[in-house]
Scaffold this motif. Structure first.
Motif, short mmCIF file in Angstrom:
data_model
loop_
_atom_site.label_atom_id
_atom_site.label_comp_id
_atom_site.label_asym_id
_atom_site.label_seq_id
_atom_site.Cartn_x
_atom_site.Cartn_y
_atom_site.Cartn_z
N ALA A 30 -3.42 -8.09 -4.59
CA ALA A 30 -1.93 -8.43 -4.74
C ALA A 30 -1.38 -6.90 -4.94
O ALA A 30 -0.16 -6.81 -4.29
N GLY A 31 -1.93 -5.96 -5.55
CA GLY A 31 -1.24 -4.78 -5.72
C GLY A 31 -1.16 -3.90 -4.17
O GLY A 31 -0.33 -3.39 -4.01
N ALA A 32 -2.29 -4.01 -3.66
CA ALA A 32 -2.60 -3.61 -2.23
C ALA A 32 -1.32 -4.25 -1.40
O ALA A 32 -0.58 -3.45 -0.68
N LEU B 42 -4.60 -0.36 -3.35
CA LEU B 42 -6.32 -1.08 -3.55
C LEU B 42 -6.77 -0.33 -4.64
O LEU B 42 -7.68 -0.85 -5.41
N LEU B 43 -6.52 0.95 -4.80
CA LEU B 43 -7.22 1.69 -5.95
C LEU B 43 -6.73 1.01 -7.37
O LEU B 43 -7.37 1.16 -8.18
N ARG B 44 -5.42 0.90 -7.46
CA ARG B 44 -5.02 0.33 -8.49
C ARG B 44 -5.55 -1.12 -9.04
O ARG B 44 -5.77 -1.58 -9.93
N ASP B 45 -5.58 -1.83 -7.70
CA ASP B 45 -6.50 -3.27 -8.00
C ASP B 45 -7.74 -3.25 -8.56
O ASP B 45 -8.38 -4.17 -9.23
N ALA B 46 -8.31 -1.92 -8.23
CA ALA B 46 -9.65 -1.87 -8.91
C ALA B 46 -9.63 -1.82 -10.52
O ALA B 46 -10.75 -2.09 -11.11
N LEU B 47 -8.45 -1.40 -10.98
CA LEU B 47 -8.33 -1.35 -12.53
C LEU B 47 -8.10 -2.75 -12.99
O LEU B 47 -7.84 -2.79 -14.34
N THR B 48 -7.17 -3.81 -12.35
CA THR B 48 -7.04 -4.87 -12.52
C THR B 48 -7.38 -5.98 -11.79
O THR B 48 -6.73 -6.71 -10.88
N PRO B 49 -8.74 -6.12 -11.83
CA PRO B 49 -9.52 -7.00 -10.77
C PRO B 49 -8.98 -8.57 -10.82
O PRO B 49 -9.11 -9.35 -9.93
N ALA B 50 -8.22 -8.87 -11.97
CA ALA B 50 -7.81 -10.27 -11.97
C ALA B 50 -6.61 -10.43 -10.90
O ALA B 50 -6.55 -11.59 -10.66
N SER B 51 -6.10 -9.46 -10.33
CA SER B 51 -5.00 -9.65 -9.41
C SER B 51 -5.43 -8.59 -8.02
O SER B 51 -4.71 -8.07 -7.60
N TRP C 162 11.02 -2.72 -8.86
CA TRP C 162 11.28 -4.13 -8.73
C TRP C 162 10.66 -5.11 -7.71
O TRP C 162 9.86 -6.00 -8.11
N VAL C 163 10.77 -4.53 -6.54
CA VAL C 163 10.06 -5.29 -5.45
C VAL C 163 8.40 -5.58 -5.57
O VAL C 163 7.92 -6.48 -5.37
N ARG C 164 7.97 -4.35 -5.90
CA ARG C 164 6.52 -4.12 -6.07
C ARG C 164 6.13 -5.19 -7.16
O ARG C 164 5.25 -6.00 -6.89
N ASN C 165 6.77 -5.19 -8.37
CA ASN C 165 6.45 -6.14 -9.27
C ASN C 165 6.56 -7.66 -8.92
O ASN C 165 5.95 -8.65 -9.32
N LEU C 166 7.54 -7.85 -8.40
CA LEU C 166 8.06 -9.40 -7.59
C LEU C 166 6.79 -9.71 -6.71
O LEU C 166 6.33 -10.81 -6.81
N VAL C 167 6.40 -9.15 -5.81
CA VAL C 167 5.33 -9.21 -4.61
C VAL C 167 4.17 -9.49 -5.45
O VAL C 167 3.49 -10.53 -5.53
N ILE C 168 3.87 -8.57 -6.58
CA ILE C 168 2.57 -8.69 -7.32
C ILE C 168 2.38 -10.19 -8.28
O ILE C 168 1.57 -10.90 -8.18
N ALA C 169 3.82 -10.31 -8.89
CA ALA C 169 3.83 -11.63 -9.73
C ALA C 169 3.76 -12.91 -8.88
O ALA C 169 3.30 -13.77 -8.95
N LYS D 125 2.53 5.59 8.49
CA LYS D 125 1.52 6.25 7.49
C LYS D 125 2.11 6.03 5.88
O LYS D 125 1.15 5.88 4.98
N ALA D 126 3.34 5.34 5.70
CA ALA D 126 3.64 5.07 4.53
C ALA D 126 3.03 3.64 4.13
O ALA D 126 2.57 3.31 3.02
N ALA D 127 2.87 2.78 5.05
CA ALA D 127 2.05 1.45 4.72
C ALA D 127 0.69 1.74 4.32
O ALA D 127 0.23 1.20 3.57
N ALA D 128 -0.05 2.74 5.23
CA ALA D 128 -1.37 2.87 4.86
C ALA D 128 -1.54 3.53 3.61
O ALA D 128 -2.34 3.30 2.86
N ALA D 129 -0.69 4.56 3.11
CA ALA D 129 -0.62 5.22 1.88
C ALA D 129 -0.32 4.16 0.60
O ALA D 129 -1.16 4.00 -0.13
N GLY D 130 0.55 3.19 1.10
CA GLY D 130 0.64 2.12 0.12
C GLY D 130 -0.43 1.28 -0.02
O GLY D 130 -0.94 0.63 -1.37
N PHE D 131 -1.18 0.85 1.09
CA PHE D 131 -2.32 0.12 0.92
C PHE D 131 -3.53 0.72 0.04
O PHE D 131 -4.27 -0.03 -0.88
#
Length: 441
Positions: A350-352, A338-347, A386-393, A328-334
């Motif tokens: 990656a956020g999902a 994905l919703l946040r990626d809709a606000l930053t289409p350049a990446s 920090w890990v979230r930002n690392l994976v996105i970068a 459930k945690a993985a699904a919630a994270g996805f």
């Protein structure tokens, strides 16, 4: 909140996690012709209420700033002219109680004093804490200034406190430096010393200077050591060659007390400040998550540099994931990513991918490694950010060289720190509301 073995990763959790990873990678590989319409639809549907909330927040902040300033000035003037002195005094007493509670080694139950319109009210007080709060007979009752008395009778919701003004009151006492010991009792019922105490049984050869603070000694097992009783103001009498009795000005008058603390100690029973988790708490839990999501779109833009401002949305995700199963945690994270990626289409995607990984690892790691305390949760919030930002970068490929170094070594740690501090504050303020497992709710 117990964390059992059922929180470990199951086959279903692993499949859900892998599925979310696959969807994230698919979203990252979409061409702009497909990616942009999908993001646009999400912004116009699911994210529309949150974006509207953000717009209204900015509009309200700019258009009503002067009105708020005038209203604040008017209200401040009115408050200062009427209720402010009384509120300040009450606030100081409550601050004193909070500070006293932090210094107490034993448990305690806060209570209000229910004063009665009777001449004998200072001799025996009624307080709003009883058997349900763990109060027992002979428990000490204190205020920030000093000792009030001890509990004589306990009911379900109230108790009777015999104060130091009662003629039957006695307490073993000592000077601040421990050089003098004696018994403190009421001075009398008539004359100018009716509301004074006296220190009895002091050897004649020992002199107690005026102004010496007197505390409970801890002897007798009723009152803990070190509770202020009062200050010596003079000699009340003496038996030549045997002992002296000293007058003591009490640290606090019973009739002036509005809030007290009952020391529970080893006798303390149940504590209503830590009640059992109820099924209705799940609604409060989700309210906290919704509040954090609203803060992301209303308050975060006002907190300075966006690279270091706390990430309320990620904080809400982490508070949820450490209380649910990894799948459930993985699904919630996805979904959140994905919703946040809709606000930053350049990446886009990656956020999902990043929040899917962070959500899954936080739920799995919480079940295996982490204990239930604020410091460990703060470390989890910091590492998750920090890990979230690392994976996105790394996944987006948009940052290289010096930009990547600054992001991972400067901006991400600062944002992780602010998010961790905010998370600790949220967990402390809403500790009763978030102390629930989602699966149990």
């Amino acid at each position: 909140m117990a964390l059992g073995a059922d929180r470990y990763t199951s086959r279903v959790d692993t499949l859900v996690f892998l599925g979310c990873l696959g969807l994230s990678l698919t979203a990252m590989s979409l061409p702009p012709a497909w990616r942009d319409p999908i993001a646009s639809v999400m912004r116009q549907t699911i994210l529309a209420p949150l974006l509207q909330l953000q717009r209204e927040s900015e509009l309200l902040r700019t258009s009503r700033s002067r009105f708020d300033a005038i209203t604040a000035q008017r209200d401040s003037s009115a408050l200062a002219a009427t209720f402010l002195p009384e509120l300040r005094a009450e606030n100081e007493r409550l601050r004193g109680l909070l500070g006293l509670g932090q210094r107490l080694a034993s448990g305690y139950a806060p209570a209000e004093v229910l004063h009665q319109a009777a001449p004998t009210d200072p001799l025996a007080l009624v307080i709003s804490a009883g058997r349900r709060e763990g109060v027992r007979p002979l428990a000490a009752v204190v205020s920030p200034e000093g000792l009030i008395g001890l509990v004589s009778t306990v009911d379900a919701r109230t108790s009777i406190v015999v104060t130091w003004a009662n003629l039957e009151f006695r307490a073993s006492a000592m000077a601040a430096d421990g050089s003098v010991y004696g018994i403190v009792a009421p001075h009398g019922t008539e004359g100018p010393g009716v509301w004074l105490l006296e220190l009895q049984g002091v050897p004649y050869r020992q002199l107690v200077p005026v102004g010496t603070p007197i505390f409970t000694s801890g002897l007798g097992g009723v009152f803990p050591r070190g509770i202020p009783l009062g200050t010596v103001i003079g000699v009340a009498g003496e038996t030549e060659g045997w002992e002296r009795t000293y007058l003591v000005r009490p640290a606090v008058h019973p009739s002036a007390v509005t809030h007290v603390m009952v020391l529970l100690g080893a006798r303390g029973g149940g504590d209503l400040r830590n009640p059992a988790v109820r099924r209705t708490d799940k609604y409060r839990f989700y309210f906290v998550l919704a509040l954090l999501a609203a803060l992301e779109f209303t308050v975060r833009s006002r907190l300075g540099d966006q690279r270091t401002a706390p990430d309320f949305l990620l904080l809400a995700l982490l508070i949820y994931t450490i209380r649910t199963q990894p799948g459930k945690a993985a699904a919630a994270g996805f979904v959140v990513g994905l919703l946040r990626d809709a606000l930053t289409p350049a990446s886009f995607g990656a956020g999902a991918l990043a929040t899917t990984v962070v959500g899954y690892l936080s739920a799995w790691g919480k079940a295996v490694f982490f204990a239930e305390n604020l410091f460990v949760n703060a470390c989890l919030f910091f590492c998750g950010t920090w890990v979230r930002n690392l994976v996105i970068a790394l996944a987006s490929g948009k940052l290289r060289g010096g930009q990547l170094g600054w992001e991972l070594l400067v901006w991400s740690p600062l944002q992780g720190l602010t998010t961790a501090v905010t998370g600790v504050v949220v967990l402390w303020v809403f500790r009763r509301w978030v102390h629930v497992r989602v699966r149990e709710a």
